[in-house]
Design a protein around this motif. Structure first.
Motif, mmCIF file in Angstrom:
data_model
loop_
_atom_site.group_PDB
_atom_site.id
_atom_site.type_symbol
_atom_site.label_atom_id
_atom_site.label_comp_id
_atom_site.label_asym_id
_atom_site.label_seq_id
_atom_site.Cartn_x
_atom_site.Cartn_y
_atom_site.Cartn_z
ATOM 1 N N GLU A 111 0.845 -1.196 0.000
ATOM 2 C CA GLU A 111 0.000 0.000 0.000
ATOM 3 C C GLU A 111 0.879 1.244 0.000
ATOM 4 N N LEU A 112 0.571 2.182 -0.902
ATOM 5 C CA LEU A 112 1.384 3.389 -1.059
ATOM 6 C C LEU A 112 1.015 4.445 -0.023
ATOM 7 N N ILE A 113 2.033 5.226 0.371
ATOM 8 C CA ILE A 113 1.793 6.442 1.148
ATOM 9 C C ILE A 113 2.385 7.601 0.344
ATOM 10 N N ASP A 114 3.666 7.899 0.577
ATOM 11 C CA ASP A 114 4.341 8.925 -0.219
ATOM 12 C C ASP A 114 5.455 8.293 -1.050
ATOM 13 N N ASP A 115 5.362 6.983 -1.246
ATOM 14 C CA ASP A 115 6.398 6.238 -1.964
ATOM 15 C C ASP A 115 5.782 5.554 -3.174
ATOM 16 N N GLY A 116 6.612 4.865 -3.966
ATOM 17 C CA GLY A 116 6.074 4.180 -5.129
ATOM 18 C C GLY A 116 7.148 3.781 -6.120
ATOM 19 N N LEU A 117 6.700 3.215 -7.218
ATOM 20 C CA LEU A 117 7.609 2.699 -8.236
ATOM 21 C C LEU A 117 8.220 3.794 -9.096
ATOM 22 N N GLU A 118 7.639 4.989 -9.082
ATOM 23 C CA GLU A 118 8.131 6.063 -9.953
ATOM 24 C C GLU A 118 9.612 6.332 -9.756
#
Length: 428
Positions: A122-129
């Protein structure tokens, strides 16, 4: 030449077929030992059942859907929208969804057999970008293709990295086809931090990221890397490591691709007919030695001229060995130009490891490249192969991919110094 470039070439050289190598290693298999072809996360993970009336769900589902089941030698094979060498399906699909209605922002594994999305992060302020398109934020979708390589190396041994990359390209082609049917643009990304992603997605040495596609709105925003590692889940019921494949993957993961301007292709497929083509796509197992029309052959060639939507590409040259096309001389062609005339059907069948497919079809198309990134070149070859599959089936002719050929002899026949990456046969 950088060492990574040398290693990419070295892998290709080390995995070449010849008449002698195939005779010395005929590679007999016990089908009962085939590793599982589907990956599942534990049952307590949250899942979203895909509802095909929901366009977001439908877009994701059609990238990987099971479309047919057949039994061969008492083994059930679940065939999918994307072709795969030996129907082994080493590729898995992960999709990050951000900013879409009625779905939690997160990274999901597409559970193909059960038509559902499994939330693995589950994303918060992070991710695959931050791995694939740094300093940007994607409202929409980031698709990641991975390879569970033992599904392929179980059969194809050292050469299996070739098949994993070609299958990754096929799978990206299936993403492109679904995007077309859902009126979405995509961008393929090949140059990104695959090794860091493998670690943070918990793949250990048993699975590796190969390709990526994004679809959605791109914003200027810094997204941090994943704050936690995803727990490890193996994609097969048992596993045998191959250090040569693992080393080859790692070395070729850092090869930079050629840079180019992003261009979207422009197709005019009739929607319902193209949907049925995607759904009914199959690899033909036998051709009937019949002619196809020049119109159909040229239509398939024209599809290959359409841009590939990526900024990191490799140039692929297409050679055609025409056996049976109405109004055209039999012979070897480079593009539209006749290189040498003659009936090469028997010889082409021999070159493709004595496969009747290459002898009895109407045309065999060979893909060659002088690449800087081996992984990118092989995936683009697979991506173009998927276009040939869908384009030929769309006009009512058949197709089969061919990954096995006598490399050096095929290169000599084509009169090229570039590596031969893939072949496809079309006909009826």
């Amino acid at each position: 030449m950088p060492q990574s470039d040398i290693f990419g070439k070295a892998y290709h050289e080390a995995t070449k077929h010849s008449y002698l190598s195939v005779q010395l290693d005929p590679n007999y298999l016990d089908a009962s030992t085939q590793p599982s072809a589907f990956k599942f996360y534990p049952k307590f993970y949250r899942r979203v059942k895909l509802n095909l009336d929901n366009p977001i769900h439908s877009f994701i589902w059609l990238t990987s859907a099971v479309t047919f089941e057949k039994v061969y030698n008492n083994v059930a094979y679940k065939l999918r929208v994307n072709p795969s060498a030996g129907a082994l399906y080493p590729t898995e699909m992960y999709v990050q969804i951000r900013g879409m209605p009625k779905i939690v922002d997160g990274i999901y594994h597409l559970e193909v057999e059960n038509n559902c999305l499994t939330l693995i992060y589950e994303l918060i302020d992070d991710g695959l970008e931050s791995y694939v398109i740094p300093t940007k934020c994607i409202t929409g979708f980031i698709f990641l293709i991975s390879s569970v390589y033992y599904r392929s190396s179980w059969k194809y041994k050292q050469r299996s990295l070739r098949y994993c990359l070609l299958d990754s390209g096929h799978h990206l082609g299936a993403v492109a086809a679904s995007a077309y049917l859902h009126s979405r643009d995509i961008q393929l990304i090949f140059d990104f931090d695959k090794l860091a992603l493998n670690t943070d997605l918990g793949f250990e040495n048993k699975e590796f990221i190969t390709g990526c596609a994004i679809s959605g709105e791109i914003h200027e925003k810094q997204i941090r890397k994943l704050r936690l590692k995803v727990p490890f889940v193996c994609g097969t019921d048992y596993f045998e490591a191959n250090q040569f494949i693992e080393d080859s993957y790692q070395a070729t993961s850092v090869q930079p691709s050629h840079q180019q301007q992003l261009q979207q292709p422009c197709f005019d497929f009739e929607q319902d007919k193209f949907y049925q083509t995607v759904w009914n796509r199959r690899s033909i197992r036998r051709f009937r030695k019949e002619f196809i029309s020049q119109e159909h052959y040229l239509y398939v060639l024209q599809l290959l001229q359409q841009p590939i939507p990526t900024e990191s590409g490799e140039e692929i040259e297409i050679y055609s060995v025409i056996h049976r096309v109405e109004g055209m001389k039999s012979g070897l062609y480079k593009g539209a130009n006749l290189v040498k005339a003659g009936d090469f059907s028997e010889h082409t069948g021999y070159l493709c490891v004595n496969q009747a497919l290459a002898r009895d079809c109407a045309v065999v198309l060979f893909f060659v490249s002088k690449y800087t990134s081996y992984q990118t070149a092989m995936q683009i070859a697979g991506f173009l192969g998927q276009r040939i599959y869908l384009g030929s089936n769309y006009v009512g002719i058949q197709c089969s991919g061919i990954g096995a050929f006598y490399d050096d002899e095929t290169q000599e026949f084509l009169e090229t110094h570039k590596d031969v990456l893939y072949a496809t046969a079309i006909g009826t």
